[in-house]
Scaffold this motif. Structure first.
Motif, PDB file in Angstrom:
ATOM      1  N   ASP A 132       0.832  -1.199   0.000  1.00  0.00           N
ATOM      2  CA  ASP A 132       0.000   0.000   0.000  1.00  0.00           C
ATOM      3  C   ASP A 132       0.869   1.253   0.000  1.00  0.00           C
TER       4      ASP A 132
ATOM      5  N   LYS B 173       0.656   5.919  -0.519  1.00  0.00           N
ATOM      6  CA  LYS B 173      -0.089   7.158  -0.683  1.00  0.00           C
ATOM      7  C   LYS B 173       0.645   8.006  -1.717  1.00  0.00           C
TER       8      LYS B 173
ATOM      9  N   THR C  44       5.380   5.437   1.597  1.00  0.00           N
ATOM     10  CA  THR C  44       5.245   3.984   1.679  1.00  0.00           C
ATOM     11  C   THR C  44       5.891   3.488   2.962  1.00  0.00           C
TER      12      THR C  44
ATOM     13  N   GLU D 251      -4.808   7.261  -1.710  1.00  0.00           N
ATOM     14  CA  GLU D 251      -4.303   5.941  -1.342  1.00  0.00           C
ATOM     15  C   GLU D 251      -4.292   5.015  -2.547  1.00  0.00           C
TER      16      GLU D 251
ATOM     17  N   VAL E   4      -3.158   0.811  -3.846  1.00  0.00           N
ATOM     18  CA  VAL E   4      -2.748  -0.559  -3.519  1.00  0.00           C
ATOM     19  C   VAL E   4      -1.942  -1.133  -4.676  1.00  0.00           C
TER      20      VAL E   4
END
Length: 524
Positions: free
Chosen positions: A116, A118, A136, A253, A255
């Motif tokens: 994940d 940002k 991260t 955000e 993934v």
């Protein structure tokens, strides 16, 4: 005192990208840092004396000149008024899609991001062109990664890679990153803040420069171990930086890598508009410059070049800094919208030598002002050279270079530029270029004269050992490379006299040219 390297903070993210993202605030909007006891001592590199601030501009009392601050909605009518830089977003999209890698370490996006993350895009370099900004996790540590696009070289680079602490660190919409770190007696460094005075605490405002993954420190304050006070720029500067830092970017955000693509595509659509907004914002003196008084410096209009040049030499007006400046063989940093008075470059109390003269780039009959300032650094004379042009009533900085004993540069009266130096005992470099009638920089050729063992790094596919007396002249002309061989200082023109290393080069598809052919290309 002069400032050789000056950096500028940029416009907010909304103006730079022309797009928005979902809000994830970084840290608390707090004035906690302002409670620290910041030293009142001014930082010499930030508060250079400027005699033009203390003088009444001659233009204020002469009908031939007037202030140009009447219309805040009008862009400068400058030589580069129509210029729009290349958008970075198509390259960011290719990078995120795994189609291209970073130049410095040859890593793809997936090598940097494995979980994940940002993300956002905002300008962290002061030129209005956004960087790709990521947060991260790596080994339970929060990491900040910033990627920049260099349009001149056509490459993506990892310009910042550092620890980040969302509790106290900030990515400012005003174009910089604020980092807090502390260090123990053994030199171990930790990300964040501590009130324990046995540690050395640092607060740094950094920019992305593309040349170092640590970024470039714009302002820095330090509290040494055992002390309760910070050394660094003044309290006023500190307060302004903290106020701007609290205006933080917003992050989305992600993934998977492709989660970012719609955002980047939206940014690309608004790129041209964002650049125009950025230029207007900076030209009106908004944002923070390293010279905090830049917006208040005289920026007068003149009827002719002679009058404007004389006013600049007398510290009565400034030159403007915008797109199109060529920094050649120098560490001079590009700052959009900055204004420079002569006193920023020359200080008679600092044992400098000032030599202004007129040149005629392109032999078109209009003259440009060349300013040469020589000073001693570490007992070596360093000459800084600036070329200034007059356009529609104002002065613009167009070319900057630097000359020293190890790397010399000279600018002729017609705008021809000659440079050279030695990279090592086995590599000598020569360049020839010119400024045309529009004061645009053009290379004629670049030459590297490589000898002996140094040839191995220039021709890595060749396995033979290079001969000690062999020198190959490597010319770059219009983007193409040409090779001229010399042995014992004599040109090798007969293939029957080729050395084993030269023959091995030919087997790898490397062909040699004659010096006569190269001279004809250069003459053209």
């Amino acid at each position: 005192m002069k400032i050789k390297k000056i950096f500028v903070l940029a416009l907010s993210m909304a103006m730079l990208t022309g797009c928005t993202s979902s809000v994830i605030e970084l840290g608390d909007d707090t004035d906690e840092n302002n409670d620290d006891n910041i030293s009142q001592e001014e930082n010499d590199n930030l508060n250079s004396s400027n005699s033009s601030d203390e003088k009444d501009s001659k233009a204020d009392s002469e009908s031939s000149s007037s202030d140009q601050d009447d219309n805040d909605d009008t862009l400068w009518d400058s030589p580069m008024a129509e210029y729009v830089p290349e958008s970075p977003y198509p390259y960011f999209i290719s990078f995120v899609n795994g189609e291209i890698a970073t130049k410095s370490d040859d890593y793809y996006f997936s090598d940097y991001i494995s979980g994940d993350y940002k993300f956002t895009c905002c300008d962290l370099s002061g030129d209005g062109i956004a960087e790709l900004v990521l947060l991260t996790q790596k080994d339970d540590e929060e990491r900040l990664l910033v990627f920049s696009y260099d349009s001149d070289k056509g490459i993506i680079s990892n310009s910042i890679a550092c620890s980040f602490n969302s509790d106290c660190d900030y990515i400012s919409r005003n174009g910089f990153v604020l980092l807090n770190s502390y260090e123990d007696e053994s030199g171990n460094r930790y990300s964040g803040k501590t009130d324990d005075e046995s540690y050395t605490q640092k607060i740094s405002a950094i920019l992305s420069t593309g040349s170092s993954i640590k970024g470039c420190s714009l302002f820095e304050w330090q509290r040494d171990a055992g002390s309760s006070e910070y050394d660094g720029p003044s309290e006023d500067v500190y307060d302004q930086i903290m106020e701007m830092a609290s205006d933080q970017v917003v992050l989305s955000e992600g993934v998977k890598p492709e989660d970012m693509i719609p955002y980047l595509e939206e940014c690309e659509k608004g790129f041209d508009d964002s650049i125009e907004e950025f230029k207007l914002f900076k030209q009106n003196g908004n944002g923070i410059f390293c010279n905090l008084g830049s917006a208040d410096l005289p920026d007068n209009e003149y009827e002719d070049a002679d009058e404007a040049y004389e006013a600049f030499i007398n510290n009565e007006t400034t030159v403007r800094c915008e797109y199109g400046i060529k920094a050649y063989d120098t560490y001079f940093s590009y700052i959009y919208g900055e204004k420079y008075a002569l006193s920023r470059w020359y200080d008679s109390d600092d044992s400098d030598t000032l030599e202004p003269r007129y040149i005629d780039c392109g032999d078109d009959g209009s003259k440009e002002l060349l300013i040469s300032v020589t000073e001693e650094l570490n007992y070596e004379p360093i000459e800084s050279i600036y070329v200034i042009s007059f356009y529609e009533g104002h002065l613009y900085l167009r070319f900057v270079t630097e000359s020293s004993s190890r790397s010399y540069v000279s600018v002729g009266d017609d705008g021809c530029i000659y440079g050279g130096g030695s990279a090592s005992d086995s590599v000598e470099i020569r360049d020839e270029a010119f400024l045309d009638s529009d004061i645009i920089f053009h290379y004629i050729y670049q030459l590297e004269m490589v000898s002996g063992e140094a040839l191995k790094s220039y021709f890595p596919s060749v396995n033979d050992e290079p001969e000690e007396l062999l020198t190959i002249y490597i010319y770059t002309i219009d983007g193409e490379e040409y090779y001229v061989p010399y042995y014992n200082f004599e040109e090798v023109t007969d293939e029957g006299e080729y050395t084993d290393f030269m023959k091995a080069c030919e087997e790898q598809g490397i062909s040699f040219s004659s010096q006569e052919d190269i001279d004809e290309l250069i003459e053209e």
